[in-house]
Design a protein around this motif. Structure first.
Motif, short mmCIF file in Angstrom:
data_model
loop_
_atom_site.label_atom_id
_atom_site.label_comp_id
_atom_site.label_asym_id
_atom_site.label_seq_id
_atom_site.Cartn_x
_atom_site.Cartn_y
_atom_site.Cartn_z
N VAL A 1 0.74 -1.30 0.08
CA VAL A 1 0.00 0.02 0.09
C VAL A 1 0.68 1.34 0.06
N PRO A 2 0.52 2.21 -1.02
CA PRO A 2 1.39 3.40 -0.83
C PRO A 2 1.32 4.15 0.44
N THR A 3 2.41 4.76 0.77
CA THR A 3 2.40 5.38 2.10
C THR A 3 1.40 6.46 2.14
N VAL A 4 1.24 7.18 1.03
CA VAL A 4 0.11 8.27 1.14
C VAL A 4 -1.14 7.75 1.20
N LEU A 5 -1.49 6.22 0.85
CA LEU A 5 -2.83 5.92 1.02
C LEU A 5 -3.13 5.19 2.53
N THR A 6 -1.82 4.99 3.17
CA THR A 6 -2.12 4.17 4.44
C THR A 6 -2.94 4.77 5.19
N TRP A 7 -2.97 6.18 5.51
CA TRP A 7 -3.76 6.87 6.41
C TRP A 7 -5.30 6.77 6.12
N ILE A 8 -5.53 6.69 4.84
CA ILE A 8 -6.99 6.25 4.49
C ILE A 8 -7.43 4.96 4.63
N PHE A 9 -6.67 4.16 4.51
CA PHE A 9 -6.94 2.68 5.12
C PHE A 9 -7.31 2.58 6.68
N TRP A 10 -6.41 3.21 7.39
CA TRP A 10 -6.47 3.31 8.87
C TRP A 10 -7.84 4.23 9.15
N THR A 11 -8.20 5.26 8.22
CA THR A 11 -9.39 6.13 8.77
C THR A 11 -10.61 5.13 8.49
N PHE A 12 -10.55 4.44 7.38
CA PHE A 12 -11.76 3.54 6.87
C PHE A 12 -11.74 2.49 8.09
N THR A 13 -10.85 1.70 8.49
CA THR A 13 -10.90 0.54 9.33
C THR A 13 -11.33 1.36 10.64
N SER A 14 -11.03 2.54 11.21
CA SER A 14 -11.40 2.96 12.56
C SER A 14 -13.09 3.05 12.42
N LEU A 15 -13.67 2.88 11.08
CA LEU A 15 -15.09 2.71 11.23
C LEU A 15 -15.91 1.81 11.36
N LEU A 16 -14.80 0.68 11.55
CA LEU A 16 -15.52 -0.66 11.76
C LEU A 16 -15.40 -1.33 13.09
N SER A 17 -16.45 -2.38 13.18
CA SER A 17 -16.22 -2.96 14.75
C SER A 17 -14.93 -3.54 15.10
N PRO A 18 -14.48 -3.47 16.38
CA PRO A 18 -13.14 -3.99 16.75
C PRO A 18 -12.94 -5.44 16.44
N ALA A 19 -13.98 -6.38 16.31
CA ALA A 19 -13.75 -7.73 15.81
C ALA A 19 -13.33 -7.66 14.10
N THR A 20 -13.94 -6.67 13.20
CA THR A 20 -13.53 -6.65 12.07
C THR A 20 -12.23 -6.00 11.89
N GLN A 21 -11.88 -5.14 12.46
CA GLN A 21 -10.52 -4.53 12.60
C GLN A 21 -9.34 -5.49 12.96
N GLN A 22 -9.67 -6.42 13.88
CA GLN A 22 -8.93 -7.60 14.13
C GLN A 22 -8.33 -8.19 13.09
N LYS A 23 -9.27 -8.26 11.77
CA LYS A 23 -9.11 -9.33 10.68
C LYS A 23 -8.19 -8.76 9.66
#
Length: 301
Positions: free
Chosen positions: A244-266
């Motif tokens: 994942v390009p570094t510039v897109l990493t923060w987008i992924f983390w922003t997206f995953t923060s909206l998911l449930s903890p159980a889904t984030q762990q996956k």
């Protein structure tokens, strides 16, 4: 002469106890027993069900006749597993519990999801989709199932940077049928006895940050994501986003923060290069099964 004590129940049969008339001490009558409820068929997954899981499974099972009528089917089969209201199996319980867990608010919501899934499969004509032929020069490098993880789960690799989006997504409907077909091939490798999920690796190597997405690619990605969310619940064990390009990493983390903890762990976001990727994947996928491009010794995909 003998006196008769009250009837007791032993192993489901009534037995009259006889005592000598000379007995002077009164004995406590044996406690009455009830017929135990039929035991549920079990496998390694059902043994881990919670009380709520079982309640939900039994609720869905009790509604299968009505569900079959609603989807206009004489019998119900999902992911190769027969769903029966009268002949429960451990495998069918594992399938049904996925809907219970995906819609934890109410059992009715789980039922609605199951109904929607069965209706969609008929409308989309999913049965037989794995035998459909798609252009190898278009989709051959987009995704592949290769090897298994350490738990025997199938591993699917999707590549986003090595393809021309104007070609791959030119026909959105064709792309969706190919993508659902790939998913179905992975599900076919799940027996719901010893394996109940899969692993996915999404490779972003070569993804263009400027002009890499077209209107069709965005539409296809959105529809595919919706399909898997709505009609393939709880089938994901782990998902890795690699290169994942570094510039897109923060987008992924922003997206995953909206998911449930159980889904984030996956989900895991991984950098680039064989060493970095293998460090993340080898705890899950054996080196002999991991493709060479990721630092393993498996098939070179």
């Amino acid at each position: 002469m003998s006196s008769e004590q009250p009837a007791t129940t032993v192993e489901g049969q009534e037995v009259i106890q006889h005592q000598p008339a000379a007995a002077t001490a009164l004995e406590e009558p044996a406690a009455k027993t009830t017929e135990p409820a039929p035991e549920e068929p079990q496998n390694q997954f059902t043994k881990e069900f919670t009380e709520k899981d079982w309640e939900g499974v039994k609720f869905l099972r009790s509604n299968l006749v009505d569900i079959a009528k609603e989807v206009e089917s004489d019998s119900l089969t999902l992911w190769g597993v027969e769903l029966s209201s009268t002949k429960p199996t451990a495998k069918s319980s594992v399938v049904l519990v996925k809907f219970v867990r995906a819609r934890p608010a109410t059992f009715e919501a789980a039922k609605d999801m199951l109904v929607s899934t069965l209706k969609w499969r008929k409308e989309f004509k999913v049965e037989g989709i794995t035998s459909e032929q798609f252009p190898e020069d278009v989709f051959g490098k987009v995704g592949v199932i290769c090897g298994k993880d350490k738990g025997g789960r199938p591993v699917t690799y999707n590549f986003y940077g090595s393809t021309d989006p104007n070609v791959v997504f030119k026909d959105v409907e064709q792309f969706l049928r190919w993508r659902v077909g790939l998913m179905e091939k992975g599900v076919a490798l799940i027996d719901f006895e010893t394996i109940d999920s899969m692993v996915q690796v999404h490779d972003y190597a070569g993804v263009s940050l400027m002009g890499g997405r077209t209107a069709n690619s965005k539409a296809a990605a959105k529809q595919a994501s919706q399909i898997f969310s709505d009609y393939y619940p709880e089938l994901l064990h782990k998902k890795f986003f690699v290169s994942v390009p570094t510039v897109l990493t923060w987008i992924f983390w922003t997206f995953t923060s909206l998911l449930s903890p159980a889904t984030q762990q996956k989900m895991s976001v991984v950098g680039s290069g064989p060493d970095t990727i293998s460090t993340a994947l080898l705890p899950v996928i054996d080196k002999a099964q991991l493709p060479k491009r990721y630092g393993g010794e498996g098939e070179d995909i």
